[in-house]
Scaffold this active site. Sequence first.
Site, PDB file in Angstrom:
ATOM      1  N   TRP A 128       0.863  -1.189   0.000  1.00  0.00           N
ATOM      2  CA  TRP A 128       0.000   0.000   0.000  1.00  0.00           C
ATOM      3  C   TRP A 128       0.895   1.233   0.000  1.00  0.00           C
ATOM      4  CZ3 TRP A 128      -1.615   2.889   4.815  1.00  0.00           C
ATOM      5  CH2 TRP A 128      -2.576   3.852   4.538  1.00  0.00           C
ATOM      6  N   ASP A 209      -0.955  -5.758   9.270  1.00  0.00           N
ATOM      7  CA  ASP A 209      -1.943  -4.730   8.935  1.00  0.00           C
ATOM      8  C   ASP A 209      -3.167  -5.422   8.341  1.00  0.00           C
ATOM      9  OD1 ASP A 209      -3.242  -2.395   8.376  1.00  0.00           O
ATOM     10  OD2 ASP A 209      -2.054  -1.903   6.602  1.00  0.00           O
ATOM     11  N   LYS A 244     -13.454  -0.242   6.204  1.00  0.00           N
ATOM     12  CA  LYS A 244     -14.028  -0.964   5.061  1.00  0.00           C
ATOM     13  C   LYS A 244     -15.170  -1.867   5.509  1.00  0.00           C
ATOM     14  CE  LYS A 244      -9.936   0.410   3.602  1.00  0.00           C
ATOM     15  NZ  LYS A 244      -9.587   1.423   2.652  1.00  0.00           N
TER      16      LYS A 244
END
Length: 396
Positions: A128, A209, A244
């Site tokens: 990311w 993560d 999310k």
Amino acid sequence: MFEHLTPYAGDPILSLVETFNADPRPHKVNLCIGIYFDNDGKMAQPHSVHIAEERVGMGIKNYLPMEGHAGLRAEIPKLLFGTNHPVITENRVSVVQTLGGSGALRLGADFLHTWLSGGKAYVSDPTWDNHRGIFTAAGFEVGDYPYYNPETIGVKFQELCEFAKSQPENTIFLLHPCCHNPTGVDLSREQWDELLDIFVSHKLIPFMDIAYQGFGDDFDQDAYAVRRAADLGLPLLISSSFSKNMSLYGQRTGGLTVVSPSAEEATLVLGQLQLGIRRIYSTPPAQGGLTAYHVLSNETLTAQWKQEVYKMRDRIRAMRQRIYEVLQQKQPEKDFSYFVKQRGMFSYTGLSVVQVHRLRDEFGVYLLDSGRICIAGLNESNVNYVADCLATVFAE
Ligand code: LMR
């Protein structure tokens, strides 16, 4: 006074969203950011989360404690490790509510840099876009560990293991337990077992993560690596997010969980995390934390929420299938099966920057320069158009 400042080039994801928003073309498609849109192209919130939000009402006006809402802090590790995992019952977890997953990453990186300085941090190649920046900002020298293999559209697993074995003690590895961002290519259970054994024997530190729990297989299976690392007794940091899976994007609701070898150490860790929070933003926002707590502390709402996330996951899978079918039919000589094998919101398409720019400029289809596409931005109204555009640029 500020003339000497270097201009900010912008963020590869967030700035692209601004460009998308300013694009006047009605047929434009936003596939550049990791946000779940429903089949009507709307940012839908699970009904269970909506119910919780209504129950919370205007929430509380008082400050939360530095470490966040106590109830939420008790629920987060259950979601990560499963109820009654020894790390919970032995009081070896320190949990703080954070400003989304990004806030957890920065808080954890600051903590590690202060207390385990000297160790280098590695992120997957690729990762990311913000991972490297967050760890660099915390003072780390950041390197890449081998991960994605464009030839096989899989993981360079042996290279990754050899690399891990060559690192000194206390080296930090930022890992994605599920739904790897940006590639959508995950390690298998067997690969996690082998890799985490190396972490034990070489005394490496996993920082996991997990921003997309529930979107890969299910909530439990997606946490396999987290649970395995905890079972092995590894010191472990986990950044988690409700952006999310609860659509609480703007509420900035996440958590940092640190697993220590003993309850005494966990108390010390919590104190340092509280201090870190106090020095940066004092206390987290209450509304999102309270909402997430209401969902997670009510059995009926939790069950409903999980089912709703699985529906989102299934819709993403259906869109993967559609893209795959159109492309495979148009170009049978190529193998597009990776679109259905990759997991989570993202697919690494293998498109070049030139192809990505053509998609954006000519067709109004926005994806990242890396070729990452957010499948959750597809729906019945745009999937055929996007598939046709992809087929056109793939045929170049
Ligand atoms: C993404 O990867 O698109 C998301 O995590 C949103 C972000 O903040 O970059």
